[in-house]
Design a protein around this motif. Structure first.
Motif, PDB file in Angstrom:
ATOM      1  N   ALA A 119      51.434 -16.610 -58.176  1.00 45.78           N
ATOM      2  CA  ALA A 119      50.783 -15.614 -57.321  1.00 45.78           C
ATOM      3  C   ALA A 119      49.301 -15.800 -57.580  1.00 45.78           C
ATOM      4  N   SER A 120      48.587 -16.275 -56.565  1.00 50.06           N
ATOM      5  CA  SER A 120      47.175 -16.600 -56.773  1.00 50.06           C
ATOM      6  C   SER A 120      46.298 -15.983 -55.691  1.00 50.06           C
ATOM      7  N   SER A 121      45.055 -15.814 -56.070  1.00 57.69           N
ATOM      8  CA  SER A 121      44.009 -15.409 -55.142  1.00 57.69           C
ATOM      9  C   SER A 121      42.808 -16.257 -55.510  1.00 57.69           C
ATOM     10  N   GLY A 122      42.448 -17.184 -54.634  1.00 62.57           N
ATOM     11  CA  GLY A 122      41.419 -18.140 -54.991  1.00 62.57           C
ATOM     12  C   GLY A 122      41.906 -18.967 -56.162  1.00 62.57           C
ATOM     13  N   GLU A 123      41.114 -19.018 -57.213  1.00 66.33           N
ATOM     14  CA  GLU A 123      41.513 -19.780 -58.404  1.00 66.33           C
ATOM     15  C   GLU A 123      42.166 -18.905 -59.473  1.00 66.33           C
ATOM     16  N   ASP A 124      42.266 -17.607 -59.213  1.00 66.88           N
ATOM     17  CA  ASP A 124      42.851 -16.685 -60.185  1.00 66.88           C
ATOM     18  C   ASP A 124      44.367 -16.652 -60.054  1.00 66.88           C
ATOM     19  N   ILE A 125      45.043 -16.739 -61.194  1.00 73.67           N
ATOM     20  CA  ILE A 125      46.504 -16.661 -61.254  1.00 73.67           C
ATOM     21  C   ILE A 125      46.866 -15.302 -61.844  1.00 73.67           C
TER      22      ILE A 125
END
Length: 168
Positions: free
Chosen positions: A59-65
């Protein structure tokens, strides 16, 4: 306080296959969610390297996991696959916002598509978890899984085996 699910909507979380570049972020999730386990990066890397036996999603948003899920095919590549939801983890500071649910519901069609590449369909899903883990409710609601056995003192406490048949 945010309403359930609003974090995932605000962050525009995407559920996608895990790639090598995700390992460091996923290892942080693992270490945070499972503090008694060690070698988080190595654990996830060996499972990721076992594709397609292990199907790993983030589950990611941009490079954040923010979380990941690991599905494992059991007992070989079969026309009717039995999968284990082997591990589901979400960063503790964003738990309770629907990310675990989204990981299950959004990755399952992707899993089925991977199975179809080997002329396979999903027969059933197994999940084992601590007997006192509130995630049993999530597995019941999202997969229709029911407790079929309890194994006393397996890891750190009693463990239940849940099975979902005819998963849609």
């Amino acid at each position: 306080m945010k309403l359930l699910g609003s974090f995932a909507q605000e962050q525009k979380l995407v559920i996608r296959l895990m790639v090598k570049e995700d390992l460091a972020g996923a290892a942080l999730v693992h270490a945070s969610a499972f503090p008694r386990q060690g070698y988080s990066f190595d654990w996830l890397a060996c499972n990721l390297n076992a594709f397609p036996r292990y199907l790993m999603f983030v589950a990611s948003s941009g490079e954040d996991i923010y979380g990941y899920i690991a599905w494992a095919q059991k007992s070989g590549f079969r026309p009717e696959a039995v999968l284990e939801l082997e591990q589901l983890a979400v960063m503790p500071d964003v738990q309770g916002h629907g990310i675990g649910r989204q990981l299950i519901t959004d990755s399952l069609p992707l899993v089925k598509a991977q199975l179809a590449l080997k002329n396979s369909v999903l027969k059933s899903v197994m999940v084992s978890t601590r007997a006192d883990n509130h995630a049993q409710k999530l597995y019941r609601q999202t997969l229709g899984a029911e407790v079929v056995a309890t194994i006393s003192n397996l890891y750190s406490a009693d463990e239940v085996l849940m099975v979902a048949r005819n998963v849609v």
